[in-house]
Scaffold this motif. Structure first.
Motif, PDB file in Angstrom:
ATOM      1  N   ASP B  55       0.852  -1.191   0.000  1.00 29.81           N
ATOM      2  CA  ASP B  55       0.000   0.000   0.000  1.00 29.81           C
ATOM      3  C   ASP B  55       0.896   1.252   0.000  1.00 29.81           C
ATOM      4  O   ASP B  55       2.125   1.156  -0.071  1.00 29.81           O
ATOM      5  N   SER B  56       0.268   2.435   0.107  1.00 37.65           N
ATOM      6  CA  SER B  56       1.017   3.694  -0.044  1.00 37.65           C
ATOM      7  C   SER B  56       2.084   3.869   1.047  1.00 37.65           C
ATOM      8  O   SER B  56       3.075   4.572   0.848  1.00 37.65           O
ATOM      9  N   GLU B  57       1.866   3.203   2.213  1.00 36.32           N
ATOM     10  CA  GLU B  57       2.857   3.360   3.281  1.00 36.32           C
ATOM     11  C   GLU B  57       3.916   2.262   3.260  1.00 36.32           C
ATOM     12  O   GLU B  57       4.736   2.150   4.177  1.00 36.32           O
ATOM     13  N   GLY B  58       3.848   1.447   2.253  1.00 37.02           N
ATOM     14  CA  GLY B  58       4.874   0.409   2.121  1.00 37.02           C
ATOM     15  C   GLY B  58       4.567  -0.881   2.848  1.00 37.02           C
ATOM     16  O   GLY B  58       5.422  -1.760   2.930  1.00 37.02           O
ATOM     17  N   ASN B  59       3.325  -1.010   3.415  1.00 34.25           N
ATOM     18  CA  ASN B  59       2.966  -2.275   4.073  1.00 34.25           C
ATOM     19  C   ASN B  59       2.500  -3.281   3.039  1.00 34.25           C
ATOM     20  O   ASN B  59       1.850  -2.925   2.061  1.00 34.25           O
TER      21      ASN B  59
END
Lengths: 56, 240
Positions: B55-59
């Motif tokens: 996702d956008s936060e890198g998770n």
């Protein structure tokens, strides 16, 4: 005597009932297992896979 | 006489079909459905190793299934399993009719089939209709690309017919010539070879396909033994 009569009757099935019984079996297996028409294929899809017939 | 043939076959076909479908629902269908998830792309082989979604936060995002879609699928599955149940009855009645025709043919030559010998006949049926063709055309998990279906069907049918004839020659033939002809018939389709693609392109993990193959054969072996035993029982009982 009874036994002999029965034995004679046993061996006297005749080829016609045997062949027609086998053909009835082939007929059923053909539609369930081989017919490529979409309706047969879709209905029998899982069965064909589960009994290891070539499916698609 | 024809009635005797038909009733033995149909009783046995229904019994074996029922056993087969119950075992399939337990052991085979879950693998089949999982295979389809790879076929449709809902799942990917090596998921989480090679295919990583972030996702956008890198998770790392686990694939989520939508609830509505799942409910609809379950409803369709009921209808689907009902047709599978019905088709198993049809197929096993078909197998039963051919098997009992074999009993009647053997009776012409003085061989009587009972419950016990019927199970051996069933096992021979399993070898001829399932095991021997599987040596060339493995049972296919959905999502297994394969050669032209009609070619495969021809090879499959030829193999079944030659194997049945070969077994009959070896088992009932009197003398070495019959055994040699029987062995040649058994070997011929495998020497010719089944049609295969020149490459591997399966979507599903090999572990899933392997388990599907072994379970399919296992379930069919049990069902064939039941078919032969029940058909033999009714056949013998009606003869006495």
């Amino acid at each position: 005597m009874t036994t002999m009569t029965q034995t004679a009757a046993k061996a006297d099935t005749g080829l016609l009932p045997i062949v027609s019984t086998a053909l009835a079996g082939v007929f059923l297996i053909f539609f369930a297992g081989f017919a490529q028409a979409t309706v047969f294929h879709d209905t029998a899809h899982d069965t064909r896979h589960a009994i290891a017939f070539p499916c698609h | 006489m024809t009635l005797k043939l038909l009733s033995s076959a149909v009783f046995a076909g229904f019994a074996a079909g029922l056993i087969a479908v119950l075992l399939q629902f337990w052991l085979v269908t879950p693998l089949l459905l999982e295979g389809e998830e790879y076929e449709t792309g809902a799942k990917t082989h090596f998921e989480g190793v090679l295919v990583v979604v972030e996702d956008s936060e890198g998770n790392i995002v686990a694939p989520e299934e939508e609830a509505a879609e799942v409910a609809e699928e379950e409803e369709n599955l009921m209808a689907r399993h009902a047709t599978t149940f019905f088709m198993n009855m049809v197929v096993f009645s078909g197998f039963g009719l051919i098997l009992v025709a074999g009993f009647a043919l053997a009776a012409q030559f003085g061989h009587q089939v009972t419950f016990h010998s019927g199970m051996v006949w069933g096992l021979a049926g399993f070898i001829a209709v399932q095991l021997a063709p599987a040596a060339g055309l493995y049972p296919e998990l959905p999502g297994t690309p394969a050669d032209n279906v009609v070619l495969r069907q021809y090879w499959w049918m030829t193999t079944v017919v030659t194997t049945i004839t070969g077994i009959a020659f070896v088992v009932f033939g009197r003398g070495l010539v019959y055994i040699v002809i029987g062995a040649a018939l058994l070997a011929a389709p495998h020497i010719i070879g089944a049609p295969h693609l020149p490459y591997y392109a399966g979507f599903a993990p090999p572990e899933l396909s392997a388990l599907f193959v072994s379970r399919t054969l296992f379930v069919m072996m049990i069902a064939w033994v039941v078919l032969g035993g029940v058909a033999g029982y009714f056949w013998h009982r009606q003869t006495d």
